[in-house]
Structure formats: C-alpha cells, structure tokens
Design a protein around this motif. Structure first.
Motif: not given
Length: 215
Positions: A183, A187-188, A193, A204
């Motif tokens: 990621r 995305e983290e 994603n 997510s």
C-alpha cells in the motif's frame, strides 16, 4: 506533443450527440481546484532525477536527469480526471511521457505485478502493473498545451484516467517495480487500494478479497 488518443471515459448517446458519463457520486467541475497534502516542493533542475528501480528485468536501476527525461518521446492523451472528493474535470489534454515508454526503456522483470510511484517528500501510490501500463497512463508535463504549474504538479505528475486522481501523484520522482502489492501513502490511511471511480472504490472498508494486502 504527439497525436491525441481518444478519451477513455464512458460516454452515452443522447439525441445523436455523445454526452460525458460521470462515475457515480461525481459532479462536473469548472476549472481545476488545487488539492494536495503538504507543501509545494521547490523545483531544482540540477538536483532532479527520475529513477526506475526494484525488480527490473536486468536487475539494474535506471536514472534520467530532467533534461534527459523531458527529451523522451512525448504524446498526448485527452482524458477526464476524477477526484475522490467528488469533482470531475472533463476532456483535458495531458501532454507528457506515456508510462509505456518507461516500461520499454526500463523493462520490469517477468514476475512484477505492481508498481509503487514515488513522489516528493516520500509520498507514494501503488498501482497494478496493468493499470500503470494502460494506454491512457501518462507522466504529464503539460495540460491543454500549457506547462503544469507548481501547484498542479510541475515538473511531473502521473495521470491514470481510469482511476481516482490520488492514484496519480504530483511531483513524481520515480517508479519501483514490485513482485507483490504494497500500500501507498493514502492506501495506508484508509483509501481503497484499487481506486476505480466507476465502482466508487473510495475507502478501504469497501475492499473485497483480492483488492489489496491487509491493513
């Protein structure tokens, strides 16, 4: 700047005229809002370098300085930009270096499945190799024939028209070839994603099995 290619977004026929079709939840934006996280970096041409590294076919890193990179073959793509904040900018012409040109100049190893696009301040965004290699994906230096401004990503931003705009970072400095997904920055931090606007993949919690590695 090369020959434009057809816009890749969906269109619908209304009374014989093609009308743009927006992804769900999006609205048409007049103008181009400035959206980014953190300060605008100062460009220094003598220090700028574009790197391709990771799982390259020959195991070697490839680097270009600014003059070398901007001398690569240019093309233009007419494409929409869909921001996850729900605005869509339609029909922009993006000029620059196609992602496929980078893949040809510095081929990935056969086992590569994803790339990480790296930008200033350590910002990153992960993409499936197929998305990166798509015809419309371009390292843009210009929009509508004008050089990008610093606020909009000068000297280089990635445009991936079929994904949400955050998947194409501003101020790009390199690409890492990866044999497994990892990621990136947003995305983290709770963004989807994959980021397909036509499937409204914003966050997510919407992910399905196979969409990405575990948080």
């Amino acid at each position: 700047m090369g020959q434009p290619v057809e816009r890749g977004s969906g269109e619908r026929d209304s009374g014989g005229a093609a009308q743009p079709e927006l992804p769900p939840g999006q609205r048409v934006q007049r103008g181009w809002p400035v959206t980014h996280y953190g300060p605008v970096p100062k460009f220094r041409s003598e220090r700028w370098e574009f790197r391709v590294f990771g799982a390259t076919a020959d195991g070697e890193k490839r680097c270009w300085n600014h003059e070398e990179f901007t001398a690569l073959p240019h093309a233009s793509v007419v494409a929409d930009l869909h921001c996850v904040t729900k605005f869509s900018m339609l029909g922009a012409e993006w000029g620059g270096i196609p992602a496929r040109t980078i893949l040809e100049a510095a081929p990935p190893a056969a086992e590569v499945t994803h790339v990480m696009v790296w930008a200033e301040y350590g910002f990153s965004s992960n993409l499936r190799l197929a998305d990166f290699a798509s015809d419309g994906t371009i390292f843009a230096t210009h929009k509508d024939g004008e050089l990008l401004t610093a606020e909009h990503g000068f000297p280089l931003r990635l445009v991936v028209p079929h994904l949400y705009a955050w998947k194409g970072p501003k101020w790009v400095r390199g690409v890492e070839y990866m044999t497994a997904d990892r990621r990136g920055f947003w995305e983290e931090r709770g963004y989807h994603n994959v980021g397909d606007p036509w499937r409204e993949q914003r966050y997510s919690y919407q992910e399905e099995p196979g969409d990405g590695p575990e948080l």
